[in-house]
Enzyme design. Structure first.
Site, short mmCIF file in Angstrom:
data_model
loop_
_atom_site.label_atom_id
_atom_site.label_comp_id
_atom_site.label_asym_id
_atom_site.label_seq_id
_atom_site.Cartn_x
_atom_site.Cartn_y
_atom_site.Cartn_z
N LYS A 7 0.84 -1.21 0.00
CA LYS A 7 0.00 0.00 0.00
C LYS A 7 0.87 1.25 0.00
O LYS A 7 0.66 2.18 -0.79
CB LYS A 7 -0.89 -0.02 1.24
N ASN A 8 1.91 1.28 0.84
CA ASN A 8 2.71 2.50 1.00
C ASN A 8 3.66 2.73 -0.17
O ASN A 8 4.28 3.79 -0.24
CB ASN A 8 3.47 2.47 2.33
N ARG A 78 -4.49 9.91 5.84
CA ARG A 78 -3.44 10.91 5.95
C ARG A 78 -2.58 10.96 4.70
O ARG A 78 -2.07 12.01 4.31
CB ARG A 78 -2.59 10.54 7.16
N CYS A 102 -4.09 11.14 14.17
CA CYS A 102 -4.72 9.84 13.95
C CYS A 102 -4.41 9.02 15.19
O CYS A 102 -3.79 9.50 16.13
CB CYS A 102 -4.20 9.18 12.69
N ARG A 107 0.82 13.49 13.79
CA ARG A 107 1.14 13.43 12.36
C ARG A 107 1.26 14.80 11.69
O ARG A 107 0.51 15.12 10.75
CB ARG A 107 0.12 12.56 11.62
N PRO A 108 2.13 15.69 12.12
CA PRO A 108 2.26 17.01 11.47
C PRO A 108 2.80 16.90 10.04
O PRO A 108 3.35 15.86 9.66
CB PRO A 108 3.27 17.73 12.36
N ILE A 109 2.64 17.96 9.26
CA ILE A 109 3.24 17.99 7.91
C ILE A 109 4.10 19.25 7.74
O ILE A 109 4.35 19.71 6.62
CB ILE A 109 2.16 17.91 6.79
N LEU A 111 7.21 19.72 7.90
CA LEU A 111 8.44 19.53 7.09
C LEU A 111 8.11 19.56 5.59
O LEU A 111 8.86 20.09 4.78
CB LEU A 111 9.13 18.22 7.46
N ASP A 291 6.23 0.15 11.29
CA ASP A 291 5.02 -0.53 10.82
C ASP A 291 5.03 -2.02 11.13
O ASP A 291 4.05 -2.71 10.86
CB ASP A 291 4.84 -0.33 9.31
N ILE A 313 9.47 6.38 16.69
CA ILE A 313 8.92 7.22 15.60
C ILE A 313 7.61 7.90 16.02
O ILE A 313 7.47 9.11 15.88
CB ILE A 313 8.66 6.37 14.33
N ARG A 383 -7.73 -1.66 5.14
CA ARG A 383 -7.12 -0.46 4.54
C ARG A 383 -5.80 -0.82 3.86
O ARG A 383 -5.39 -0.18 2.90
CB ARG A 383 -6.82 0.59 5.63
C1 EPZ Z 1 4.76 6.90 6.46
O1 EPZ Z 1 4.01 7.84 7.19
C2 EPZ Z 1 3.88 5.66 6.34
N1 EPZ Z 1 2.66 6.00 5.60
C3 EPZ Z 1 3.53 5.14 7.73
O2 EPZ Z 1 2.76 3.95 7.59
C4 EPZ Z 1 4.83 4.80 8.45
O3 EPZ Z 1 4.54 4.35 9.76
C5 EPZ Z 1 5.72 6.07 8.52
O4 EPZ Z 1 5.96 6.55 7.17
C6 EPZ Z 1 7.07 5.81 9.16
O5 EPZ Z 1 7.73 4.80 8.48
C7 EPZ Z 1 2.71 6.07 4.26
O6 EPZ Z 1 3.74 5.88 3.64
C8 EPZ Z 1 1.41 6.38 3.56
P1 EPZ Z 1 6.82 10.17 8.56
P2 EPZ Z 1 4.50 9.35 7.26
O7 EPZ Z 1 6.58 11.48 7.90
O8 EPZ Z 1 5.25 9.72 6.04
C9 EPZ Z 1 7.40 13.28 12.09
C10 EPZ Z 1 0.92 2.59 7.90
O9 EPZ Z 1 0.65 1.90 8.89
N2 EPZ Z 1 7.06 14.31 11.09
O10 EPZ Z 1 7.94 9.31 8.08
O11 EPZ Z 1 3.33 10.18 7.63
C11 EPZ Z 1 6.22 12.36 12.40
O12 EPZ Z 1 5.41 12.93 13.40
C12 EPZ Z 1 1.42 3.99 8.08
O13 EPZ Z 1 0.88 2.20 6.71
C13 EPZ Z 1 7.09 15.65 11.46
O14 EPZ Z 1 7.37 15.98 12.60
O15 EPZ Z 1 5.50 9.31 8.48
C14 EPZ Z 1 6.90 11.09 12.85
O16 EPZ Z 1 7.25 11.23 14.22
C15 EPZ Z 1 1.30 4.44 9.52
N3 EPZ Z 1 6.77 16.59 10.53
C16 EPZ Z 1 8.19 11.06 12.03
O17 EPZ Z 1 8.37 12.39 11.54
C17 EPZ Z 1 6.45 16.25 9.23
O18 EPZ Z 1 6.21 17.17 8.41
C18 EPZ Z 1 8.13 10.13 10.83
O19 EPZ Z 1 6.94 10.42 10.14
C19 EPZ Z 1 6.43 14.89 8.88
C20 EPZ Z 1 6.74 13.94 9.82
#
Ligand code: EPZ
Length: 426
Positions: A7-8, A78, A102, A107-109, A111, A291, A313, A383
């Site tokens: 999926k990812n 998300r 969630c 889950r901030p964005i 960055l 994951d 994480i 999902r």
């Molecule tokens: C991806 O989420 C995956 N989702 C997640 O899988 C996975 O758990 C995660 O990466 C970590 O490997 C998809 O690929 C669709 P991150 P993502 O940005 O990209 C912080 C599942 O079960 N962060 O790598 O949203 C964040 O809070 C899902 O399939 C910021 O602070 O995760 C976290 O602590 C769950 N600011 C860390 O970084 C930002 O702008 C890693 O998050 C972005 C992230």
């Protein structure tokens, strides 16, 4: 058992189709709910999206009629944030709902937004929406102080149509990153270094259509390994760097591989009679993936010894613990570390799924438990796992989906009974 596409890996591939007005055909796409949701989002924007039997999706975003990802859709997934980079790059604007938190964290964005702003986009956050606009993005150097998977994907996609070169430092290295880069390069993008800590993208004026097959990924292998009561083992990707990339602790090497590759596309798994407790900390790839944390915890309840699992994480990814404790698991949470005492027999119980990976961990617990387990709210499972009940049944599991008459989808369940003792490996 046939492992489905991930999926990812497919979610960003679907969004990449927004970068061109030509047709993109993706094969080996898992037919799971999140992929359908993403397809609906693109169709609402005016793209032609056709799902074909057998996991093929064709997308043609020739004339976009909207650049908006609405709240009522983003709040359910998300990953919708992955349309942001492609829309800003292709259409010069986007209006995407903030994903909100969630079950596993807030889950901030930030960055993602900081990176696009540095590339020249004017970003406004108002009434729960991000509004971005730019004539044309400019290549620049982006340093992610936290490794972010979708942040890396968003910027890599946006950079393909930017003016000049973009260098992404401290990039995520998950297998879905080089997979996405493979697709973008087939579309005419110029990308180097995807899969490593530094990615270079030379912008071009337009991208073409392409055909691409998303490959199964360790997470897929991993989930099914554990279904076979397999130790926390990650198969070594042939391209896995010999040493950990700079700045990342190497995950403790497994003392014995209990799975072996028998060809480029298949893997044979056999588990030792007694599983060995082995501490892990979840860190970005190539470390132990967050994951797989919930599924691994279930496996360690059956291992001989005590295991420390540290989730570095996400701040709230232990909701499966209370459910496992109801099944008799001996787990104590100490800050971000879960102490799992094994070997602890589990008892079947009624449990409730809270998020995608937690639901997989409860199904695995049901396989190991004595008696019958009913896992409720398995829409979470659907999902991201394609027909996992059928796959596990093919491996001898006694598992069936319960869709009581008129049961609302949100209340769908799966019933799991104790797996027959694994046959002695030949
Ligand atoms: C991806 O989420 C995956 N989702 C997640 O899988 C996975 O758990 C995660 O990466 C970590 O490997 C998809 O690929 C669709 P991150 P993502 O940005 O990209 C912080 C599942 O079960 N962060 O790598 O949203 C964040 O809070 C899902 O399939 C910021 O602070 O995760 C976290 O602590 C769950 N600011 C860390 O970084 C930002 O702008 C890693 O998050 C972005 C992230």
């Amino acid at each position: 058992v046939r492992i489905s596409g991930a999926k990812n890996a497919s979610l960003p591939d679907v969004c990449a189709a927004l970068l061109t007005d030509k047709s993109v055909v993706l094969t080996n796409v898992p037919e799971v709910r999140d992929i359908r949701t993403m397809g609906r989002l693109l169709a609402d924007m005016g793209a032609q999206v056709e799902f074909r039997v057998g996991g093929t999706v064709e997308i043609k975003a020739a004339n976009l009629t909207s650049v908006e990802a609405p709240y009522d859709l983003v709040k359910t997934m998300r990953a919708s944030v992955l349309v942001l980079g492609p829309l800003v790059a292709r259409a010069g604007k986007a209006r995407v709902s903030l994903p909100g938190g969630c079950a596993i964290g807030d889950r901030p964005i930030n960055l993602h937004l900081q990176a696009l702003e540095k590339m020249g986009a004017r970003i406004r956050v108002e009434a729960g929406y991000v509004e971005a606009a730019v004539e044309r993005l400019r290549g620049t150097e982006i340093y992610f102080d936290t490794v972010t998977v979708t942040g890396t994907e968003n910027v890599m996609m946006a950079a393909t149509l930017a003016e000049g070169e973009t260098v992404i430092r401290n990039a995520a290295q998950e297998p879905e990153i080089p997979d996405l880069a493979d697709l973008l390069v087939k579309m005419g993008a110029r990308i180097q270094g995807a899969g490593g800590p530094t990615i270079r993208v030379e912008g071009v004026d337009a991208l073409q259509g392409a055909e691409h097959s998303g490959d199964p990924r360790p997470h897929r292998d991993g989930d099914l390994h554990r279904g076979l009561r397999h130790r926390g083992w990650r198969h070594r990707d042939p391209e896995l760097p010999a040493r950990a990339p700079e700045g990342r602790p190497r995950q403790a090497a497994r003392d014995r591989h209990t799975a072996s590759r028998r060809g480029p596309n298949n893997l044979r798994v056999r588990a030792p009679r007694t599983l060995k407790a082995s501490d892990v900390t979840t860190i970005p790839y190539p470390g132990f993936p967050t994951d797989m944390q919930a599924q691994y915890m279930t496996v360690m309840t059956q291992a001989a010894g005590t295991t420390a699992i540290t989730e570095s994480i996400f701040e709230n990814r232990y909701m499966h613990v209370a459910e496992l404790q109801r099944m008799g698991a001996n787990i104590r949470i100490d800050g971000r570390t879960a102490i799992v005492v094994g070997h602890t027999p589990l008892w079947g119980a009624q449990v409730m799924a809270t998020d995608l990976r937690a639901s997989a961990s409860l199904v695995l617990a049901g396989l190991a438990a004595k008696g019958e387990t009913i896992v409720d709210r398995i829409y979470h499972l659907d999902r991201g796992y394609y027909r996992i009940d059928e796959k596990l049944r093919g491996l001898g599991a006694d598992i069936e989906r319960i869709t009581e008459k008129g049961l609302a989808d949100r209340r769908s369940k799966v019933r799991v009974s104790e797996a027959a003792p694994a046959a002695e490996p030949e």
